[in-house]
Design a protein around this motif. Structure first.
Motif, PDB file in Angstrom:
ATOM      1  N   ILE A 443       1.181  -1.459   0.216  1.00 48.12           N
ATOM      2  CA  ILE A 443       0.236  -0.206  -0.595  1.00 48.12           C
ATOM      3  C   ILE A 443       0.735   0.860  -0.717  1.00 48.12           C
ATOM      4  CG2 ILE A 443      -1.414   1.485   1.304  1.00 48.12           C
ATOM      5  CD1 ILE A 443      -3.088  -0.743   2.052  1.00 48.12           C
ATOM      6  N   THR A 446       1.574   2.006  -3.480  1.00 49.10           N
ATOM      7  CA  THR A 446       0.289   2.787  -4.205  1.00 49.10           C
ATOM      8  C   THR A 446       0.774   4.015  -4.245  1.00 49.10           C
ATOM      9  OG1 THR A 446       0.138   0.039  -3.873  1.00 49.10           O
ATOM     10  CG2 THR A 446      -1.972   1.432  -4.755  1.00 49.10           C
ATOM     11  N   HIS A 448      -1.555   7.093  -4.548  1.00 47.13           N
ATOM     12  CA  HIS A 448      -3.357   8.039  -4.214  1.00 47.13           C
ATOM     13  C   HIS A 448      -3.313   9.152  -4.487  1.00 47.13           C
ATOM     14  CE1 HIS A 448      -2.266   3.537  -1.725  1.00 47.13           C
ATOM     15  NE2 HIS A 448      -3.576   3.986  -1.208  1.00 47.13           N
ATOM     16  N   SER A 454      -7.939   9.383   1.004  1.00 50.32           N
ATOM     17  CA  SER A 454      -7.462   8.203   0.947  1.00 50.32           C
ATOM     18  C   SER A 454      -6.192   7.488   1.753  1.00 50.32           C
ATOM     19  CB  SER A 454      -7.186   6.986  -0.785  1.00 50.32           C
ATOM     20  OG  SER A 454      -7.061   7.501  -1.809  1.00 50.32           O
ATOM     21  N   GLU A 455      -5.187   9.123   1.487  1.00 48.13           N
ATOM     22  CA  GLU A 455      -4.258   9.743   1.799  1.00 48.13           C
ATOM     23  C   GLU A 455      -3.568   9.086   2.936  1.00 48.13           C
ATOM     24  OE1 GLU A 455      -2.222  12.965  -1.287  1.00 48.13           O
ATOM     25  OE2 GLU A 455      -4.134  13.301  -0.641  1.00 48.13           O
ATOM     26  N   HIS A 458      -2.786   5.217   3.026  1.00 48.11           N
ATOM     27  CA  HIS A 458      -1.391   5.520   2.507  1.00 48.11           C
ATOM     28  C   HIS A 458      -0.335   5.645   3.305  1.00 48.11           C
ATOM     29  CE1 HIS A 458       1.435   6.779  -0.404  1.00 48.11           C
ATOM     30  NE2 HIS A 458       1.535   5.760  -0.669  1.00 48.11           N
TER      31      HIS A 458
END
Ligand code: FAD
Ligand code: NAD
Length: 473
Positions: A443, A446, A448, A454-455, A458
């Motif tokens: 994750i 990945t 974002h 959603s950060e 992260h």
């Protein structure tokens, strides 16, 4: 019409209707028997979830949150609204319209998928034999496989029995015609918190009486503490460690008697919601000679693949072990349909997302920190507060955090816990990650989108290795 089918499903809730549709997709002839009847006498598909559960509660949570925001959340944006008020009848009517749209939608899906919908009460007589009783009499169905998906019903407390006027279950609490000035709730579980929040936001003084001494024991306790603080600020009064000893309703109010560590007390409320859990719905469902066994709490006994002891008889959803969640039942329905069709259907019980749709929302998947400690599993924890997330600041929703627990040696994600804005949506990334046995680093590596909530997930993943960027590690 032939009364012989490959599969007969009893119950058209999210477990049963999904199973029936999936059977049909796989080329099996399927009938779905359901007994749900609305107050107007009309049948309605979709079970608890669509009629009196997930959907209507979320509709009311949305209306009440909009009202709350209008009253308290708009000033800071420079928006002035004069004398806002809420029309409860219109709020309930909107909810009913959403329910009607979705329940009739299931009828459309059945038609489209050629699932035969039969209104009536189903009873398993034995392997491949189901009897349906309706106002038209009795009818026998033959089939190769039966899927029992009859769901659950509210538990009634002997000391506070429902009168369905002043002392109500969750269905009653979805249909109040006015705002109770004082609302009592027994049970600080999911329903107590969600429906307690609805009525609090539109003006009720809400007192929740909870038997256990710990708040939300199944939730990661750090997150539960965050939640407790938020709910207190919102004016939800939650009394832990209480034992309700009686409830007496008059035309005007309900007097609830309870005890706690300080002795005996009485609480006077205008209405009382009893939300102390649900029990499996199996009354009259299974003939004694059918051979299907129930456990001591009344759940139909099944193995990991939802198979009962009787070949060709399966059971899914709330009527079997595991969490009482719509998506868990639906996944079991799909898996069983695939097993019947000769495929290898499977449910991963380790990656079931949970959501409590309060404000802030609470969502989690996998193990809690207390679980891991108890099991002696070495772990690392990463955390990120929404207060340090740009989008959360922009949308005025900074309460809460995202938290990731990963194995100390392998870095595999063991649990993800979120309390904050859109936690219900954010948890999906974590569920996918766990389905793929992802590591926290997966994750972390990945990308974002910025600026998004959603950060925070992260950054929580980065923080597992103490390398979060936007906070001190
Ligand atoms: P049900 O939905 O209960 O459906 C069973 C169906 O079988 C019903 O239509 C019933 O009438 C029928 N039936 C029973 N016996 C017979 C018989 N003998 N013959 C024929 N038909 C029969 N879960 C979530 O995941 N998310 C949420 O946000 C959520 N919110 C909820 C809010 C509330 C207020 C409540 C009460 C529940 C909520 N739930 C939620 C739980 C969710 O509703 C259940 O887990 C889900 O509905 C279970 O699905 P099911 O198909 O197993 O059973
Ligand atoms: P629950 O199990 O979530 O909570 C019941 C609460 O009542 C518990 O905290 C329990 O300790 C308490 N309790 C039990 N007996 C009591 C007593 N005598 N006095 C005081 N407290 C008592 O059950 P629920 O809130 O009724 O919800 C039923 C089911 O519906 C849940 O299993 C849940 O999975 C499902 N549901 C899910 C959602 C969601 O997914 N968002 C929403 C609503 C309901």
């Amino acid at each position: 019409m032939s009364d012989k089918y490959d599969v007969v499903v009893i119950g058209a809730g999210p477990a049963g209707y999904v199973a029936a549709i999936r059977c049909s997709q796989l080329g099996l002839t399927a009938a779905c028997v359901d007994k749900w009847t609305n107050d107007d006498g009309k049948p309605s598909l979709g079970g608890t979830c669509l009629n009196v559960g997930c959907i209507p509660s979320k509709a009311l949570l949305d209306s009440s949150e909009r009202f709350h925001q209008t009253m308290h959340g708009l000033q800071a944006h420079g928006i002035r609204v004069k004398d806002p008020s809420i029309d409860i009848e219109a709020m309930i009517a909107r909810k009913d319209k959403i329910v009607a749209t979705l329940t009739s939608g299931i009828q459309g899906l059945f038609k489209h998928n050629k699932v035969t919908s039969i209104h009536g009460e189903g009873r398993l007589l034995g392997k491949g034999r189901v009897e349906v009783t309706s106002k038209d009499g009795k009818r026998s169905l033959q089939c190769d496989s039966v899927i029992l998906a009859t769901g659950s019903i509210p538990i009634e407390l002997g000391v506070a029995p429902f009168d369905f006027k002043k002392i109500v279950d969750s269905t009653g609490a979805l249909n109040f015609k006015d705002v109770p000035k004082r609302l009592g709730v027994v049970g600080a579980g999911v329903i107590g918190l969600e429906l307690g929040s609805v009525w609090r936001r539109v003006g009720s003084e809400v007192v929740i009486l909870e038997a256990l001494p710990t708040f939300l024991p199944a939730v990661d306790q750090q997150i539960a503490k965050d939640a407790d603080r938020q709910f207190k600020q919102q004016g939800l009064e939650i009394k832990l460690g209480t034992t309700v000893t009686g409830a007496k309703a008059t035309a005007k109010s309900v007097t609830v008697s309870y005890t706690d560590s300080e002795g005996a007390h009485q609480l006077k409320v205008d209405r009382l919601v009893v939300a102390v859990g649900r029990r499996p719905c199996t009354e009259g469902l299974i003939d004694d000679k059918a051979g299907v066994e129930l456990d001591d709490r009344g759940f139909i006994q099944v193995d990991d693949h939802c198979r009962t002891k009787v070949p060709g008889v399966f059971a899914i959803g709330d009527v079997v072990r595991g969490p009482m969640l719509a998506h868990k039942g639906s996944e079991e329905g799909i898996a069983v349909a695939e097993l019947i069709a000769g495929q290898s259907g499977h449910v991963n019980y380790e990656a079931i997302p949970w959501v409590i749709y309060t404000d802030p929302e609470i969502a989690w998947v996998g193990r809690t920190e207390q679980d891991l400690k108890e099991a002696g599993i070495p772990y690392k924890a990463g955390m990120f507060p929404f207060a340090a997330n740009g989008r959360a600041l922009a949308v005025d929703a900074t309460a809460g955090r995202a938290k990731i627990l990963a194995h100390a040696q392998t870095d595999e994600i063991l649990g993800v816990h979120i309390i904050g804005p859109q936690a219900s949506e954010l948890i999906a990334e974590a569920v996918t990650a766990m389905e793929f046995s992802a590591s926290a680093e997966d994750i972390a590596r990945t990308m974002h989108a910025h600026p998004t909530l959603s950060e925070a997930v992260h950054e929580a993943a980065l923080s597992v290795d103490k390398r979060a960027i936007h906070r001190a590690n």
